[in-house]
Design a protein around this motif. Structure first.
Motif, PDB file in Angstrom:
ATOM      1  N   ALA A 131     -48.963 -75.651  -4.678  1.00 41.96           N
ATOM      2  CA  ALA A 131     -49.795 -75.206  -3.558  1.00 41.96           C
ATOM      3  C   ALA A 131     -51.279 -75.377  -3.861  1.00 41.96           C
ATOM      4  CB  ALA A 131     -49.482 -73.754  -3.210  1.00 41.96           C
ATOM      5  N   ALA A 132     -51.687 -75.101  -5.088  1.00 41.22           N
ATOM      6  CA  ALA A 132     -53.102 -75.267  -5.456  1.00 41.22           C
ATOM      7  C   ALA A 132     -53.523 -76.720  -5.313  1.00 41.22           C
ATOM      8  CB  ALA A 132     -53.336 -74.774  -6.875  1.00 41.22           C
ATOM      9  N   GLN A 133     -52.659 -77.622  -5.732  1.00 39.97           N
ATOM     10  CA  GLN A 133     -52.983 -79.051  -5.627  1.00 39.97           C
ATOM     11  C   GLN A 133     -52.999 -79.493  -4.166  1.00 39.97           C
ATOM     12  OE1 GLN A 133     -50.368 -81.651  -7.794  1.00 39.97           O
ATOM     13  NE2 GLN A 133     -51.593 -83.445  -7.328  1.00 39.97           N
ATOM     14  N   ARG A 134     -52.049 -79.046  -3.399  1.00 44.36           N
ATOM     15  CA  ARG A 134     -51.901 -79.471  -2.005  1.00 44.36           C
ATOM     16  C   ARG A 134     -52.968 -78.870  -1.091  1.00 44.36           C
ATOM     17  NH1 ARG A 134     -47.316 -77.263  -1.421  1.00 44.36           N
ATOM     18  NH2 ARG A 134     -47.848 -75.552  -0.055  1.00 44.36           N
ATOM     19  N   LEU A 135     -53.331 -77.600  -1.319  1.00 43.01           N
ATOM     20  CA  LEU A 135     -54.183 -76.870  -0.376  1.00 43.01           C
ATOM     21  C   LEU A 135     -55.650 -76.763  -0.785  1.00 43.01           C
ATOM     22  CD1 LEU A 135     -51.622 -74.026   0.351  1.00 43.01           C
ATOM     23  CD2 LEU A 135     -52.199 -75.957   1.840  1.00 43.01           C
ATOM     24  N   ALA A 136     -55.967 -77.018  -2.058  1.00 41.56           N
ATOM     25  CA  ALA A 136     -57.342 -76.924  -2.561  1.00 41.56           C
ATOM     26  C   ALA A 136     -58.043 -75.651  -2.092  1.00 41.56           C
ATOM     27  CB  ALA A 136     -58.144 -78.157  -2.157  1.00 41.56           C
ATOM     28  N   PRO A 137     -57.533 -74.474  -2.474  1.00 37.03           N
ATOM     29  CA  PRO A 137     -58.139 -73.208  -2.041  1.00 37.03           C
ATOM     30  C   PRO A 137     -59.497 -72.969  -2.697  1.00 37.03           C
ATOM     31  CG  PRO A 137     -56.478 -72.785  -3.697  1.00 37.03           C
ATOM     32  CD  PRO A 137     -56.404 -74.260  -3.379  1.00 37.03           C
ATOM     33  N   ASP A 138     -60.272 -72.083  -2.084  1.00 38.86           N
ATOM     34  CA  ASP A 138     -61.554 -71.673  -2.654  1.00 38.86           C
ATOM     35  C   ASP A 138     -61.368 -70.679  -3.787  1.00 38.86           C
ATOM     36  OD1 ASP A 138     -63.025 -73.080  -0.652  1.00 38.86           O
ATOM     37  OD2 ASP A 138     -62.671 -71.406   0.728  1.00 38.86           O
ATOM     38  N   LEU A 139     -60.284 -69.903  -3.710  1.00 39.09           N
ATOM     39  CA  LEU A 139     -60.055 -68.810  -4.647  1.00 39.09           C
ATOM     40  C   LEU A 139     -58.560 -68.597  -4.810  1.00 39.09           C
ATOM     41  CD1 LEU A 139     -61.203 -66.297  -6.257  1.00 39.09           C
ATOM     42  CD2 LEU A 139     -60.988 -65.029  -4.099  1.00 39.09           C
ATOM     43  N   LEU A 140     -58.143 -68.343  -6.044  1.00 37.25           N
ATOM     44  CA  LEU A 140     -56.768 -67.947  -6.324  1.00 37.25           C
ATOM     45  C   LEU A 140     -56.770 -66.518  -6.825  1.00 37.25           C
ATOM     46  CD1 LEU A 140     -56.728 -71.213  -6.984  1.00 37.25           C
ATOM     47  CD2 LEU A 140     -54.455 -70.616  -7.753  1.00 37.25           C
ATOM     48  N   ILE A 141     -55.858 -65.720  -6.311  1.00 39.93           N
ATOM     49  CA  ILE A 141     -55.622 -64.368  -6.803  1.00 39.93           C
ATOM     50  C   ILE A 141     -54.223 -64.405  -7.394  1.00 39.93           C
ATOM     51  CG2 ILE A 141     -55.425 -61.928  -6.233  1.00 39.93           C
ATOM     52  CD1 ILE A 141     -57.318 -62.444  -3.846  1.00 39.93           C
ATOM     53  N   VAL A 142     -54.125 -64.187  -8.705  1.00 38.04           N
ATOM     54  CA  VAL A 142     -52.904 -64.510  -9.438  1.00 38.04           C
ATOM     55  C   VAL A 142     -52.350 -63.311 -10.192  1.00 38.04           C
ATOM     56  CG1 VAL A 142     -51.934 -66.060 -11.187  1.00 38.04           C
ATOM     57  CG2 VAL A 142     -53.844 -66.840  -9.751  1.00 38.04           C
ATOM     58  N   ASP A 143     -51.093 -62.972  -9.894  1.00 42.16           N
ATOM     59  CA  ASP A 143     -50.374 -61.976 -10.687  1.00 42.16           C
ATOM     60  C   ASP A 143     -50.125 -62.592 -12.058  1.00 42.16           C
ATOM     61  OD1 ASP A 143     -48.728 -60.024 -11.720  1.00 42.16           O
ATOM     62  OD2 ASP A 143     -47.181 -60.203 -10.190  1.00 42.16           O
ATOM     63  N   VAL A 163     -61.175 -74.042 -10.480  1.00 43.95           N
ATOM     64  CA  VAL A 163     -61.111 -73.366  -9.185  1.00 43.95           C
ATOM     65  C   VAL A 163     -61.306 -71.874  -9.473  1.00 43.95           C
ATOM     66  CG1 VAL A 163     -58.588 -73.174  -9.212  1.00 43.95           C
ATOM     67  CG2 VAL A 163     -59.797 -73.034  -7.054  1.00 43.95           C
ATOM     68  N   ALA A 164     -62.104 -71.221  -8.647  1.00 44.32           N
ATOM     69  CA  ALA A 164     -62.355 -69.792  -8.831  1.00 44.32           C
ATOM     70  C   ALA A 164     -61.029 -69.041  -8.765  1.00 44.32           C
ATOM     71  CB  ALA A 164     -63.311 -69.283  -7.762  1.00 44.32           C
TER      72      ALA A 164
END
Length: 122
Positions: free
Chosen positions: A44-56, A77-78
């Protein structure tokens, strides 16, 4: 933090994921995807290029820490981690931005701001 961030949420607890996504949307952000596994998070990170990830930090299938290492290998990526065991997470990633579960709205916004400004915790 300015509203309108595209956020990828990596959380395997469905109730926490839904509550956090609802809160982030109410704050004006776009939760572009909720990943529950390491593999899904990386794809998903590769496909969507988010501004921020919040990760468990700990996932039932894989590891949030391992997912972030794989994601960061492609470029920064932040991001920040959420964990009920911040001590263990910080042992694995000493420079990480970590939000302790359970958290307050103030702690969440502080973690978001810090992660957006930082390039540590890689």
């Amino acid at each position: 933090m300015s509203p309108g961030r595209r956020i990828l949420l990596v959380e395997d607890d469905v109730l926490i994921a839904m509550d956090l996504a609802d809160l982030l949307i109410a704050m004006g952000h776009d939760v572009c995807h909720i990943a529950s596994t390491e593999t899904d998070a990386v794809a998903a990170a590769q496909r969507l290029a988010p501004d921020l990830l919040i990760v468990d930090g700990n996932l039932a299938e894989g590891s949030g820490v391992s997912a972030m290492r794989r994601i960061l290998a492609r470029g920064f990526v932040a991001h920040f981690y959420m964990s009920g065991d911040t001590i263990q997470l910080l042992k694995a990633v000493p420079d990480a931005v970590v939000l302790a579960k359970p958290f307050t709205l103030h702690a969440l916004t502080t973690a978001m701001d810090t992660a957006t400004r930082a390039r540590g915790g890689q």
